[in-house]
Design an enzyme around this catalytic site. Structure first.
Site, PDB file in Angstrom:
ATOM      1  CG  ASP A  67      -0.269  -0.376   2.527  1.00  0.00           C
ATOM      2  OD1 ASP A  67       0.972  -0.441   2.552  1.00  0.00           O
ATOM      3  OD2 ASP A  67      -0.980  -0.599   3.510  1.00  0.00           O
ATOM      4  CG  ASN A 137      -8.609  -1.139  12.125  1.00  0.00           C
ATOM      5  OD1 ASN A 137      -7.679  -1.818  11.694  1.00  0.00           O
ATOM      6  ND2 ASN A 137      -9.033  -0.050  11.516  1.00  0.00           N
ATOM      7  CG  HIS A 139      -5.668  -1.962   8.965  1.00  0.00           C
ATOM      8  ND1 HIS A 139      -5.809  -0.618   9.191  1.00  0.00           N
ATOM      9  CD2 HIS A 139      -4.344  -2.208   9.129  1.00  0.00           C
ATOM     10  CE1 HIS A 139      -4.641  -0.083   9.464  1.00  0.00           C
ATOM     11  NE2 HIS A 139      -3.730  -1.032   9.436  1.00  0.00           N
ATOM     12  CD  GLU A 144      -8.584   1.353   7.753  1.00  0.00           C
ATOM     13  OE1 GLU A 144      -8.416   0.395   8.555  1.00  0.00           O
ATOM     14  OE2 GLU A 144      -8.055   2.460   7.919  1.00  0.00           O
TER      15      GLU A 144
HETATM   16  C1  GLP Z   1      -0.258   0.546   8.539  1.00  0.00           C
HETATM   17  C2  GLP Z   1       0.015  -0.370   7.342  1.00  0.00           C
HETATM   18  C3  GLP Z   1      -0.223  -1.814   7.710  1.00  0.00           C
HETATM   19  C4  GLP Z   1       0.463  -2.150   9.017  1.00  0.00           C
HETATM   20  C5  GLP Z   1      -0.081  -1.281  10.120  1.00  0.00           C
HETATM   21  C6  GLP Z   1       0.492  -1.608  11.494  1.00  0.00           C
HETATM   22  O1  GLP Z   1      -1.600   0.815   8.709  1.00  0.00           O
HETATM   23  N1  GLP Z   1      -0.815  -0.033   6.220  1.00  0.00           N
HETATM   24  O2  GLP Z   1       0.268  -2.628   6.657  1.00  0.00           O
HETATM   25  O3  GLP Z   1       0.256  -3.513   9.322  1.00  0.00           O
HETATM   26  O4  GLP Z   1       0.252   0.038   9.772  1.00  0.00           O
HETATM   27  O5  GLP Z   1       1.583  -0.793  11.785  1.00  0.00           O
HETATM   28  P1  GLP Z   1       2.527  -0.966  13.047  1.00  0.00           P
HETATM   29  O6  GLP Z   1       3.418  -2.107  12.724  1.00  0.00           O
HETATM   30  O7  GLP Z   1       3.271   0.331  13.129  1.00  0.00           O
HETATM   31  O8  GLP Z   1       1.661  -1.218  14.220  1.00  0.00           O
END
Ligand code: GLP
Length: 264
Positions: A67, A137, A139, A144
């Protein structure tokens, strides 16, 4: 489904890097799906270390990131392009032509662009291993809650929870992206193998719902229960709400005995 339980984030990063490095050594032209987020930083550090030690060659590896924020240029410090270069690509011998990250600067023909991203994944032969983090959440990528389990790469509006979580990386007063381009849940499920990483207490509820809850679009990662080769690699804190921990440990013991290649 395999659930690998580790003590802390350090052990998780080490094991994740071992799994990826093993796959690259077996297939040097591996097609690797990559993720961003703080959980990934330790894993990328381990991969860089293995490369520097001379035991990991990225020259033929092909990557597709999940993404990117809409509206952020690659040089923007909060863009996922920037994250990937800072934490991995600048430090390994990957061929820049083999790196694919959704383009956050497009401003028209979104559907056409997203279809072309999917087409490049197909042209590369499909993703061999998809690395995933998980949002609080539930995702995966930026899928989402309420994302269709069949969804493909598309434009997605970010939820309030995600905006709040990610706002800490933006400077006060700085304009924050409200949308992203993300591979869909259906695109992720097409990968031949999926590896989801979760560390820390803030992920415990999402991890338990994803592994032990019903498959529901309210928790995008629960769709991974449909995948025939998914591994959840979690630390003690992220595993704290799982009810079947003893069983996962027994499965791990038997896996090490019967099919040890699944763990290396
Ligand atoms: C973002 C990314 C996700 C990732 C999430 C968790 O939203 N789009 O791919 O899994 O962050 O991030 P963190 O590892 O900082 O908790």
């Amino acid at each position: 489904m395999l659930v690998i339980l580790k003590r802390d984030a350090g052990e998780v990063s080490h094991q994740a890097a071992q799994l990826i490095a093993g796959a690259v050594r077996r297939k040097p032209s591996l097609v690797l799906g990559l993720a961003t987020g703080s959980t990934m930083i330790g894993i990328y550090q381990q991969l860089v270390r293995l490369h520097r030690e001379g035991s990991l060659d990225f020259s033929q590896v092909v990557t597709f990131n999940l993404d990117e924020y809409l509206g952020l240029a690659p040089a923007h410090p909060q863009s996922f392009h920037h994250f990937m270069h800072e934490h991995l690509f600048a430090h390994v011998n990957i061929n820049p032509r083999n790196i694919h990250i959704p383009d956050g600067t497009i401003h028209e023909n979104y559907d056409q662009y997203c279809a072309s991203y999917e087409q490049s994944i197909r042209a590369a032969g499909g993703i061999d291993i998809q690395l995933l983090g998980i949002g609080r959440n539930g995702h995966i990528g930026f899928n989402e809650p309420t994302s269709s389990i069949a969804s493909r790469t598309r434009l997605k509006v970010l939820s309030k929870e995600t905006l709040d979580d990610n706002s800490k990386s933006f400077a006060p007063g700085e304009e924050r992206p409200r949308c992203a381009i993300t591979m869909g849940i259906g695109s992720i499920l097409d990968a031949r193998k999926v590896l989801l990483i979760a560390t820390g207490a803030s992920k415990a509820a999402a991890v338990a719902k994803s592994i032990e809850g019903p498959i529901t679009s309210a928790v995008s990662a629960s769709a991974l229960q449909l995948h025939p080769d998914v591994t959840f690699l979690v630390d003690d804190e992220a595993a704290s709400q799982l009810t079947q921990r003893d069983y996962y440990l027994r499965v791990l013991e038997m896996t090490a005995l019967l099919t040890p290649d699944r763990l290396s």
